[in-house]
Each structure stands twice: as C-alpha cells, then as structure tokens.
Scaffold this motif. Structure first.
Motif, mmCIF file in Angstrom:
data_model
loop_
_atom_site.group_PDB
_atom_site.id
_atom_site.type_symbol
_atom_site.label_atom_id
_atom_site.label_comp_id
_atom_site.label_asym_id
_atom_site.label_seq_id
_atom_site.Cartn_x
_atom_site.Cartn_y
_atom_site.Cartn_z
ATOM 1 N N ALA A 3 6.430 11.241 3.837
ATOM 2 C CA ALA A 3 5.201 11.111 4.582
ATOM 3 C C ALA A 3 5.159 10.510 5.833
ATOM 4 C CB ALA A 3 4.230 10.340 3.722
ATOM 5 N N ARG A 44 -5.172 11.348 0.516
ATOM 6 C CA ARG A 44 -5.736 10.983 -0.911
ATOM 7 C C ARG A 44 -5.314 9.629 -1.662
ATOM 8 N NH1 ARG A 44 -2.979 14.626 -5.083
ATOM 9 N NH2 ARG A 44 -1.500 13.067 -5.273
ATOM 10 N N GLU A 45 -4.099 9.091 -1.486
ATOM 11 C CA GLU A 45 -3.691 8.169 -2.190
ATOM 12 C C GLU A 45 -4.004 6.630 -1.447
ATOM 13 O OE1 GLU A 45 -0.763 7.996 -4.912
ATOM 14 O OE2 GLU A 45 -1.913 9.563 -5.225
ATOM 15 N N ASP A 46 -3.870 6.724 0.037
ATOM 16 C CA ASP A 46 -4.124 5.613 0.532
ATOM 17 C C ASP A 46 -4.480 6.084 2.148
ATOM 18 O OD1 ASP A 46 -4.475 3.206 1.923
ATOM 19 O OD2 ASP A 46 -3.113 2.410 0.539
ATOM 20 N N ALA A 95 -2.051 5.659 5.268
ATOM 21 C CA ALA A 95 -1.607 6.860 5.860
ATOM 22 C C ALA A 95 -1.716 6.856 7.512
ATOM 23 C CB ALA A 95 -2.644 8.049 5.444
ATOM 24 N N THR A 154 -1.975 14.682 0.625
ATOM 25 C CA THR A 154 -1.724 13.571 -0.534
ATOM 26 C C THR A 154 -1.774 12.264 0.019
ATOM 27 O OG1 THR A 154 0.603 14.467 -0.591
ATOM 28 C CG2 THR A 154 -0.724 15.230 -2.364
ATOM 29 N N ALA A 155 -1.051 12.066 0.975
ATOM 30 C CA ALA A 155 -1.146 10.648 1.598
ATOM 31 C C ALA A 155 -2.491 9.979 1.999
ATOM 32 C CB ALA A 155 -0.415 10.554 2.807
ATOM 33 N N LEU A 207 3.194 9.432 -5.619
ATOM 34 C CA LEU A 207 4.148 10.022 -5.217
ATOM 35 C C LEU A 207 5.522 9.550 -5.293
ATOM 36 C CD1 LEU A 207 2.636 11.077 -1.717
ATOM 37 C CD2 LEU A 207 2.219 12.049 -3.879
ATOM 38 N N ARG A 220 0.719 -1.254 -0.085
ATOM 39 C CA ARG A 220 -0.081 -0.030 0.096
ATOM 40 C C ARG A 220 0.890 1.374 0.096
ATOM 41 N NH1 ARG A 220 -5.382 -1.717 2.865
ATOM 42 N NH2 ARG A 220 -6.102 0.470 1.726
ATOM 43 N N LEU A 221 1.666 1.490 -0.894
ATOM 44 C CA LEU A 221 2.333 2.504 -1.125
ATOM 45 C C LEU A 221 1.613 3.869 -1.634
ATOM 46 C CD1 LEU A 221 5.777 1.205 -2.467
ATOM 47 C CD2 LEU A 221 5.496 2.139 -0.424
ATOM 48 N N PHE A 222 2.186 4.955 -1.613
ATOM 49 C CA PHE A 222 1.457 6.181 -2.307
ATOM 50 C C PHE A 222 2.054 6.081 -3.834
ATOM 51 C CE2 PHE A 222 1.876 7.637 2.304
ATOM 52 C CZ PHE A 222 0.742 7.147 2.627
#
Lengths: 266, 333
Positions: A113, B205-207, B211, B202-203, A105, A100-102
C-alpha cells in the motif's frame, strides 16, 4: 556510532525548515513559536516530557494538522496548506506513535500500500491487466520484500499485520513508510514498547537509513537511542522550545535536566 | 522473492479461467431455462448482481456504507426512460447518460459527505435515498408520480449485416444483454480490486489517516468508489425500465437499498464473488417461497438474520470453512 558533532562545522544544505510554528487546540498552546532547521542526511531528534507538543509538531510537519501560524519549507517548497497525502509525493514519510497499521491486511500488503505514489501502470491496464501491469506488480513486490528483509520481517510477509508482536508492528510501520521512498522519514517513538535487543536492532537500522541518505526526524523517549543517533536535538517543554543543540550540549544543559528530573535536581 | 511473482501470474491466469467459466454459464442458462417466468427471474438476478457488486465495491473494499443504492438505481431508470420519452434520444445514448448521471450523483454525494463515515455516512446516504424517492413521487409533471410511466419499449433491435436481427423483446436476448453487461462490469471490477486500486481502497477502509501518510487522497478515492458503485446501480436501472415496461417510484423505495445490502452481506462483502451468490440466492429464494403467502416474508427475514448471525463472512466464508473441514490438508488446488 559516534555522536556526529563535527558534521555541524560547515552548515550543510537544510532539507526541512520551520519558522515560528504555532498550533492551539482551544486554549491549549500545543506548539508555540517553534523554529527548526534540519540538514539533509542527519538525524534530528525531538525530545521532551509527555505533553510537550512533540507529536503535535510532527503532525504539523507531516500535514495531519495545519499550523495556526508559521512557515514550513521542505527543499525550498512551501508546505503550509498542503495536505498530508500531497506531502508524501515530495518525499516526506512518517510512522505513528499509536500504531496505525492496516491490521486485517497481510504484512506484505501493508508495505505494498506504501507504493501508492510509485506505480507506473497505463490507466487502461487497471481494467485489463497487461504486461506493464504485471511488470509493475513484480517490481513493487520485490521492493516490498526487500524492505521487509531490511526490517527483519520477510519471514512474516503472509500473516495479517494485526497478529504481529508489538515490536514487529513498529518495524512494519517503518517498512511501510519507506515504501513511499522518502527523503525525510519522521518516526514517532519507534522504541516504545521494544525490549533491549529490539532497540539495538532499531538503532542499527536507523543508522543504516542515514547512511543511505535518508534524513530522519526522531521523536523518542529512549535517551540512549537519542544520544547515540542524533546529530542535533530539539528539547521541548509545554509546547515551547527549551533548548537545541548537539547531544553533548543537551546532556549538560541545566534547564533540560530540570525539565526531565524536576527543578530540585539542580 | 522470486517465488511469489509466478504465483501472482498464476492467480491472474486462474481469474481468466473463471471469467470464461462464467461466460459459458451465462451462454448456457437460457438453453435450460425456457419458460418466460424463469427467464424474467434470471434477468432480475443479473440486475441484482450488478447492484450488489457495485455496492460491494464501495462497501466491501472502500469501507463506505452507502445506503443510497436504491436512489441511484431509480435515477438510472427514470433518467434514461425520460430521455427517451421526452427528448426522443436513442436508447443507448439515454443508457449512457443515465449511467453517468447516477455515477455523478454518487460522486457528488460522497463529496458532500466527505467528513462523514460509519453510521453518519449511512444516514446521509439513506437521507439521499429518501429525497430521491420523494422527488420521483411528487414531481408529477415529470415522473407522473405514483401513477407511473407505462409502455416502456425494450431496447431497439440490433441488426448486424449478414446475421439474424437481435430483438430485445425476446427475453432470451434481453438476458444475454443484461447478463453479458453484468459479466463485463464484474470482470472490470475484479481487475480493479486485484490492482493497486484495490490496495488503495482497502487502505482507506482500514485507516484513512494512515492511508494519507502513504500519499493516498482519501476523499478523491472515496468519491471514485462511490461513482463506480452508483454508476453500476444506474446501469441496472436503465435495464430495469425496459424489462418491466413500467416505472413506479415504489420500485426504488429505500427498502430496496437494504435488500441490496442483504445480498452483499449474505454473500460475503469484500469478495466480489460473494455478492453474486448473495444476489442469486435472495432473488430466487423468494420465488420458491411464494406459495407460502405472507409466511415467505418471515422465512426470508429469518434466514437473512440467521445468515448474518452465524456466518458473518457470508457464503464465501462458509464455503472456505467447509472446504477446510472436508480437506483439512489445506490448499487442495
């Protein structure tokens, strides 16, 4: 690496303790009556066939799920009811079995992060960046690049995380989790999909982390990795505890062999 | 690792240069645009930019589709106007309260919609926009419903000792006020998205699960992004009322939310500068198409659709592609 069985001779201080944890999903008893004690500075492995409840147990420890019954204590602190994000501040970090990476980004931004809980910026400088803001940014960047160096991804810092090879993505998840500066790191099947050389490198890194004083919880199917690294192994089957012991004991235990190879093997 | 940190400092300096350029443009615009029709359009541009960058903060960065922007716009407009009319509050106090009320409504909506995301959040926020519109329309004793509120005065004249008075009945001064305010909000948002707050949003937003594993409190930060977004819309509403002088509920119909969404998408969401261009384009373009009568709606709709189909990253991405094609060596700066 020696399987460090002698370490168990004098009982070290427990970092994480769970007592009679239960979690049901509808009628499925995913985790049933699991108790464990993890000593600081050790590698604690959880093994078992697919569907044995290993990942559910990890989700209970990390706070993705709350248990239906049972207790979890981390360095004396009661974790039950504490959501996942709050547990991070006390020093728990994890990686995910399904990565589960971003993805959009960059590799570096993923690690940055992970510094969420560790910034020291006066609130107003979020609105107008000043000297303290820039000092914090430099510190986090340098730390993040060090972590990427540690997992061997420093040369990939600028590419999007989604474009990394599978094995690299697993390593990036570890670097990102380490950015939270954990006392306890839970890694969920870090060797899945890795080739032999990558597994060897992963083994060195986990051993290295233990030497730095990070306690490791390792959920893994790769028995070589588990037997080499683990100080203590919990074997699960159908959500229940089958056996717990040192690597040598686990390998010799008939019920464990039965669970893995089928009863006929006895 | 030392090679990247001076880079960050250079980027920070470069941002400040852009802020300055934007300030110069704002200062110079009324010198070239002198007739009141186009000056009014410039003010509408400034308000639309405010609405669009606010939406982009919650949509482009935190990834939460908020279709309630028209309602927050209306909340700001009606609450500030009514506070002046009914309670006799000074304009700037009403402005502050109207902005905060819209922001609080946004945080509240996010709080109740905390388990919703994607299409579900979009529908919930759209429902909120419909509810607010219906309240404005039907609470006649307060809002005068479809009859509207007329004769709203401009913000009070500002007088500094030793300087000429600044009257906001003058469109040039009202432009400086609204555009100056929008520029300040832009700078603050830009600083935030280029700080760990931007990384955090954004973290999410992504998952969001991922996060949370890094210590990020998703619901809290989504509420924060919603509050900032809706407060920006509320502030735009506070300025809208004295600009137009009239408030009717139809100005805050749900379709306004989609207009603002179109500005963000056409400009390029997730880049704060994109929605600025999107807002300017979609405010000015219809004025040029006005002579075409009803045809303009077709052209307008078609151009938005084509923009979304053929440049999904918006104007900003198209610009980057163009620059890449013209200067294939890559980074020219």
């Amino acid at each position: 690496m020696n399987p460090a069985a002698p370490k168990q001779a004098d009982p070290p201080t427990p970092l994480l303790e769970a007592h009679r944890l239960c979690k049901n999903f509808g009628g499925v008893r995913a985790v049933q009556d699991i108790s464990l004690t993890i000593s600081a500075g050790t590698v604690f492995a959880i093994i078992g066939p697919n569907g044995a409840g290993k990942s559910t147990l990890l989700n209970l420890l990390s706070g993705v799920y709350q248990p239906d019954a049972g207790e979890i204590r981390f360095a004396g602190l009661d974790l039950v009811g504490l959501p996942a994000h709050r547990r991070v501040r006390h020093g728990l970090a994890r990686t995910f079995q399904k990565i589960r990476l971003f993805k959009q980004l960059s590799v570096l931004e993923n690690v940055l992060a992970g510094y969420h809980t560790r910034h020291s910026i006066p609130p107003l400088q979020y609105l107008l960046h000043g000297a303290a803001f820039r000092a914090d940014a430099r510190r986090c960047r340098a730390g993040a690049l060090d972590l990427l160096e540690f997992v061997g991804l420093a040369h990939r810092a600028a590419v999007p995380a989604g474009s990394l090879a599978y094995g690299e993505q697993r390593l990036l998840e570890i670097a990102r989790a380490l950015a939270t500066s954990p006392r306890l790191l839970m890694v969920d099947e870090p060797a899945a999909g890795l080739n032999g050389a990558e597994v060897a490198a992963l083994l060195r890194r986990i051993a290295n982390l233990r030497e730095r004083g990070v306690t490791i919880v390792l959920v893994e199917h790769n028995m070589d990795l588990v037997m080499t690294l683990a100080d203590r192994i919990l074997v699960m089957d159908y959500g229940e505890r089958l056996f717990e012991g040192a690597p040598g004991e686990v390998q010799a235990h008939p019920e464990v062999i039965a669970a893995y190879l089928g009863a006929e093997a006895l | 690792m030392s090679k990247t940190s001076p880079n960050a400092a250079a980027q920070s300096r470069e941002r400040r240069v852009w802020y300055l350029i934007a300030a110069v443009i704002v200062a110079a615009l009324p010198l070239f645009v002198t007739d009141s029709y186009w000056r009014t359009n410039l003010i509408v541009c400034a308000l639309n930019i405010l609405l669009a960058i606010g939406l982009d903060f919650v949509l482009g960065y935190a990834g939460q589709l908020n279709l309630g922007q028209s309602a927050f716009y209306g909340l700001g407009a009606y609450s500030s106007t009514l506070l002046v009319l009914k309670l006799g509050l000074p304009f700037w106090a009403a402005f502050a309260i109207g902005t905060l009320m819209a922001g609080a409504a946004g945080a509240l909506l996010s709080f109740f919609a905390v388990r919703l995301r994607g299409h579900y959040l979009a529908i919930a926020s759209l429902g909120f926009a419909v509810i607010i519109y219906q309240i404005l329309l039907n609470w006649i004793s307060l809002t005068q419903g479809p009859l509207g509120i007329y004769g709203i005065a401009p913000p009070p004249t500002v007088a500094f000792p030793g300087l000429p008075q600044i009257a906001f009945g003058d469109l040039r001064n009202l432009f400086y006020l609204t555009a100056g305010f929008t520029l300040i909000v832009y700078v603050l948002l830009d600083q935030m998205v280029h700080s760990p707050i931007g990384e955090t949003l954004t973290a999410i937003r992504e998952d969001e699960v991922s996060a949370a594993s890094l210590g990020i409190d998703g619901p809290k930060w989504k509420a924060f992004a919603f509050a900032v977004s809706s407060a920006a819309a509320g502030a735009a509403g506070c300025f809208y009322a004295p600009l137009v002088g009239t408030l009717v509920p139809d100005a805050f119909f749900v379709s306004e939310s989609f207009m603002i969404l179109a500005m963000v998408i056409v400009g390029g969401m997730g880049t704060l500068v994109g929605p600025v261009f999107g807002a300017v384009l979609l405010t000015i373009l219809p004025e040029f198409l006005r002579s075409l009568g009803d045809m303009r709606l077709i052209i307008y709709g078609a151009s938005v659709t084509l923009a979304v189909l053929f440049m999904p990253g918006g104007i900003v991405e198209a610009f980057h592609l163009l620059r890449h094609r013209l200067f294939p060596e890559g980074e020219m700066r």
